[in-house]
Motif scaffolding. Structure first.
Motif, PDB file in Angstrom:
ATOM      1  N   VAL A   1       0.878  -1.169   0.000  1.00  0.00           N
ATOM      2  CA  VAL A   1       0.000   0.000   0.000  1.00  0.00           C
ATOM      3  C   VAL A   1       0.914   1.218   0.000  1.00  0.00           C
ATOM      4  O   VAL A   1       1.804   1.320   0.849  1.00  0.00           O
ATOM      5  N   VAL A   2       0.715   2.127  -0.929  1.00  0.00           N
ATOM      6  CA  VAL A   2       1.483   3.374  -0.954  1.00  0.00           C
ATOM      7  C   VAL A   2       0.604   4.453  -0.340  1.00  0.00           C
ATOM      8  O   VAL A   2      -0.498   4.725  -0.824  1.00  0.00           O
ATOM      9  N   GLY A   3       1.076   5.033   0.755  1.00  0.00           N
ATOM     10  CA  GLY A   3       0.315   6.064   1.456  1.00  0.00           C
ATOM     11  C   GLY A   3       0.070   7.293   0.597  1.00  0.00           C
ATOM     12  O   GLY A   3       0.834   7.595  -0.330  1.00  0.00           O
ATOM     13  N   ALA A   4      -0.990   7.995   0.927  1.00  0.00           N
ATOM     14  CA  ALA A   4      -1.334   9.232   0.220  1.00  0.00           C
ATOM     15  C   ALA A   4      -0.344  10.316   0.629  1.00  0.00           C
ATOM     16  O   ALA A   4      -0.209  10.627   1.809  1.00  0.00           O
ATOM     17  N   ASP A   5       0.370  10.861  -0.353  1.00  0.00           N
ATOM     18  CA  ASP A   5       1.396  11.856  -0.066  1.00  0.00           C
ATOM     19  C   ASP A   5       1.746  12.561  -1.371  1.00  0.00           C
ATOM     20  O   ASP A   5       1.963  11.906  -2.386  1.00  0.00           O
ATOM     21  N   ALA A   6       1.809  13.873  -1.332  1.00  0.00           N
ATOM     22  CA  ALA A   6       2.130  14.638  -2.543  1.00  0.00           C
ATOM     23  C   ALA A   6       3.530  14.303  -3.062  1.00  0.00           C
ATOM     24  O   ALA A   6       3.749  14.267  -4.273  1.00  0.00           O
ATOM     25  N   PHE A   7       4.470  14.029  -2.163  1.00  0.00           N
ATOM     26  CA  PHE A   7       5.819  13.647  -2.590  1.00  0.00           C
ATOM     27  C   PHE A   7       5.768  12.355  -3.398  1.00  0.00           C
ATOM     28  O   PHE A   7       6.403  12.243  -4.447  1.00  0.00           O
ATOM     29  N   PHE A   8       5.006  11.375  -2.922  1.00  0.00           N
ATOM     30  CA  PHE A   8       4.894  10.106  -3.644  1.00  0.00           C
ATOM     31  C   PHE A   8       4.238  10.322  -5.006  1.00  0.00           C
ATOM     32  O   PHE A   8       4.634   9.705  -5.989  1.00  0.00           O
ATOM     33  N   LEU A   9       3.241  11.185  -5.058  1.00  0.00           N
ATOM     34  CA  LEU A   9       2.584  11.468  -6.331  1.00  0.00           C
ATOM     35  C   LEU A   9       3.593  12.026  -7.337  1.00  0.00           C
ATOM     36  O   LEU A   9       3.600  11.630  -8.500  1.00  0.00           O
TER      37      LEU A   9
ATOM     38  N   ALA B   1      -3.128   5.780  -3.752  1.00  0.00           N
ATOM     39  CA  ALA B   1      -4.203   6.674  -3.342  1.00  0.00           C
ATOM     40  C   ALA B   1      -4.738   7.553  -4.466  1.00  0.00           C
ATOM     41  O   ALA B   1      -5.809   8.131  -4.323  1.00  0.00           O
ATOM     42  N   GLN B   2      -3.998   7.652  -5.583  1.00  0.00           N
ATOM     43  CA  GLN B   2      -4.440   8.544  -6.650  1.00  0.00           C
ATOM     44  C   GLN B   2      -4.462   7.833  -8.000  1.00  0.00           C
ATOM     45  O   GLN B   2      -3.627   6.978  -8.280  1.00  0.00           O
TER      46      GLN B   2
ATOM     47  N   GLU C   1      -3.553   8.832 -10.801  1.00  0.00           N
ATOM     48  CA  GLU C   1      -2.360   9.046 -11.608  1.00  0.00           C
ATOM     49  C   GLU C   1      -1.396   7.863 -11.555  1.00  0.00           C
ATOM     50  O   GLU C   1      -0.678   7.588 -12.506  1.00  0.00           O
ATOM     51  N   PHE C   2      -1.379   7.153 -10.437  1.00  0.00           N
ATOM     52  CA  PHE C   2      -0.502   5.976 -10.321  1.00  0.00           C
ATOM     53  C   PHE C   2      -0.970   4.858 -11.256  1.00  0.00           C
ATOM     54  O   PHE C   2      -0.158   4.245 -11.940  1.00  0.00           O
ATOM     55  N   ALA C   3      -2.272   4.588 -11.268  1.00  0.00           N
ATOM     56  CA  ALA C   3      -2.799   3.542 -12.155  1.00  0.00           C
ATOM     57  C   ALA C   3      -2.593   3.941 -13.613  1.00  0.00           C
ATOM     58  O   ALA C   3      -2.256   3.108 -14.455  1.00  0.00           O
ATOM     59  N   ALA C   4      -2.763   5.215 -13.910  1.00  0.00           N
ATOM     60  CA  ALA C   4      -2.546   5.696 -15.280  1.00  0.00           C
ATOM     61  C   ALA C   4      -1.079   5.549 -15.687  1.00  0.00           C
ATOM     62  O   ALA C   4      -0.778   5.351 -16.865  1.00  0.00           O
ATOM     63  N   ALA C   5      -0.161   5.596 -14.710  1.00  0.00           N
ATOM     64  CA  ALA C   5       1.269   5.458 -14.984  1.00  0.00           C
ATOM     65  C   ALA C   5       1.713   3.993 -15.007  1.00  0.00           C
ATOM     66  O   ALA C   5       2.893   3.724 -15.172  1.00  0.00           O
ATOM     67  N   GLY C   6       0.762   3.067 -14.826  1.00  0.00           N
ATOM     68  CA  GLY C   6       1.100   1.649 -14.874  1.00  0.00           C
ATOM     69  C   GLY C   6       0.951   0.917 -13.558  1.00  0.00           C
ATOM     70  O   GLY C   6       1.248  -0.279 -13.476  1.00  0.00           O
ATOM     71  N   GLY C   7       0.498   1.593 -12.532  1.00  0.00           N
ATOM     72  CA  GLY C   7       0.257   0.943 -11.243  1.00  0.00           C
ATOM     73  C   GLY C   7      -0.946   0.014 -11.327  1.00  0.00           C
ATOM     74  O   GLY C   7      -1.823   0.192 -12.174  1.00  0.00           O
ATOM     75  N   LEU C   8      -0.997  -0.966 -10.452  1.00  0.00           N
ATOM     76  CA  LEU C   8      -2.058  -1.975 -10.502  1.00  0.00           C
ATOM     77  C   LEU C   8      -3.439  -1.401 -10.224  1.00  0.00           C
ATOM     78  O   LEU C   8      -4.367  -1.577 -11.003  1.00  0.00           O
ATOM     79  N   VAL C   9      -3.597  -0.739  -9.101  1.00  0.00           N
ATOM     80  CA  VAL C   9      -4.925  -0.261  -8.708  1.00  0.00           C
ATOM     81  C   VAL C   9      -4.776   0.991  -7.848  1.00  0.00           C
ATOM     82  O   VAL C   9      -3.796   1.151  -7.118  1.00  0.00           O
ATOM     83  N   SER C  10      -5.752   1.874  -7.964  1.00  0.00           N
ATOM     84  CA  SER C  10      -5.792   3.046  -7.093  1.00  0.00           C
ATOM     85  C   SER C  10      -7.200   3.187  -6.540  1.00  0.00           C
ATOM     86  O   SER C  10      -8.184   2.834  -7.199  1.00  0.00           O
ATOM     87  N   TYR C  11      -7.258   3.667  -5.319  1.00  0.00           N
ATOM     88  CA  TYR C  11      -8.536   3.957  -4.681  1.00  0.00           C
ATOM     89  C   TYR C  11      -8.325   5.225  -3.864  1.00  0.00           C
ATOM     90  O   TYR C  11      -7.526   5.237  -2.921  1.00  0.00           O
ATOM     91  N   GLY C  12      -9.000   6.285  -4.266  1.00  0.00           N
ATOM     92  CA  GLY C  12      -8.810   7.528  -3.534  1.00  0.00           C
ATOM     93  C   GLY C  12      -9.660   8.660  -4.043  1.00  0.00           C
ATOM     94  O   GLY C  12     -10.489   8.503  -4.944  1.00  0.00           O
ATOM     95  N   THR C  13      -9.427   9.795  -3.445  1.00  0.00           N
ATOM     96  CA  THR C  13     -10.158  11.011  -3.755  1.00  0.00           C
ATOM     97  C   THR C  13      -9.947  11.415  -5.211  1.00  0.00           C
ATOM     98  O   THR C  13      -8.843  11.302  -5.738  1.00  0.00           O
ATOM     99  N   VAL C  14     -10.993  11.897  -5.838  1.00  0.00           N
ATOM    100  CA  VAL C  14     -10.904  12.432  -7.194  1.00  0.00           C
ATOM    101  C   VAL C  14     -10.337  13.844  -7.057  1.00  0.00           C
ATOM    102  O   VAL C  14     -11.037  14.773  -6.645  1.00  0.00           O
ATOM    103  N   LEU C  15      -9.061  13.983  -7.382  1.00  0.00           N
ATOM    104  CA  LEU C  15      -8.397  15.279  -7.194  1.00  0.00           C
ATOM    105  C   LEU C  15      -9.037  16.385  -8.022  1.00  0.00           C
ATOM    106  O   LEU C  15      -9.138  17.521  -7.564  1.00  0.00           O
ATOM    107  N   ALA C  16      -9.486  16.068  -9.221  1.00  0.00           N
ATOM    108  CA  ALA C  16     -10.118  17.089 -10.072  1.00  0.00           C
ATOM    109  C   ALA C  16     -11.350  17.673  -9.387  1.00  0.00           C
ATOM    110  O   ALA C  16     -11.611  18.882  -9.466  1.00  0.00           O
ATOM    111  N   ASP C  17     -12.121  16.832  -8.697  1.00  0.00           N
ATOM    112  CA  ASP C  17     -13.305  17.298  -7.972  1.00  0.00           C
ATOM    113  C   ASP C  17     -12.893  18.208  -6.813  1.00  0.00           C
ATOM    114  O   ASP C  17     -13.501  19.255  -6.585  1.00  0.00           O
TER     115      ASP C  17
END
Length: 187
Positions: free
Chosen positions: A82-90, A110-111, A113-129
């Motif tokens: 699990v990768v914690g939610a953190d702007a540095f990690f993003l 958590a975002q 953008e990770f799944a879009a970059a090739g990460g397996l799965v993301s579950y988190g807040t919709v940043l655009a919203d």
């Protein structure tokens, strides 16, 4: 504006456990310099205990820490991350996703953008919203409302994103129950 990210650690663990039920040991990557990391880790440890999982914390607060964290992950051995939610990690998502792929570790982020970059799965807040809501607040302030009079807002729109290409590379079959809940599936 609160992004409601760290509060979702329990749900991220549940989704990861549903994806990889055989993984009894899970690691969590946190940034010790991020003020919310203690809360994220505490919430994740509580959820892991409820699910009957062992949770190990891995720390990274600079680019050079990621290799060490992943080497520790492999030595545990942890069945998932699990990768914690953190702007540095993003900001370092390409490096983190590449390391997860290189070590073949199923990882939840958590975002989106990770799944879009090739990460397996993301579950988190919709940043655009959340950013849209912030823009509305700026508009209210520019129209004369006092910031001190405005209540704290919390973005509550969350999304589940699954990257099937990454799942295939990891040899994972995504359960239909998770696919049905996904807001977006990347193929």
């Amino acid at each position: 504006m609160s992004l409601f990210s760290g509060e979702l650690e329990a749900k991220r663990l549940e989704v990861l456990h549903e994806l990889i039920p055989a993984a009894a040991v899970i690691a969590m990557l946190v940034n010790p310099n991020f003020p919310g990391s203690d809360t994220q880790l505490r919430d994740a440890q509580k959820a892991a205990s409820t699910l009957g999982l062992q949770l190990h914390a891995l720390s990274a607060s600079s680019e050079s820490d990621f290799d060490t964290a992943f080497a520790t992950l492999v030595q545990l051995p942890a069945g998932a991350l699990v990768v914690g939610a953190d702007a540095f990690f993003l900001g370092q998502r390409d490096q983190i996703v590449a390391l997860a792929a290189r070590h073949a570790v199923p990882t939840i982020y958590a975002q989106r953008e990770f799944a879009a970059a090739g990460g397996l799965v993301s579950y988190g807040t919709v940043l655009a919203d959340a950013f849209r809501q912030q823009g509305m607040y700026v508009g209210r302030i520019l129209k004369g409302e006092k910031p001190a009079d405005l209540p704290v807002q919390q973005s509550t729109k969350v999304e589940l994103i699954i990257n099937l290409k990454t799942a295939k590379a990891l040899g994972l079959n995504i359960p239909p129950s998770i696919l049905a809940r996904a807001d977006d599936v990347i193929e």
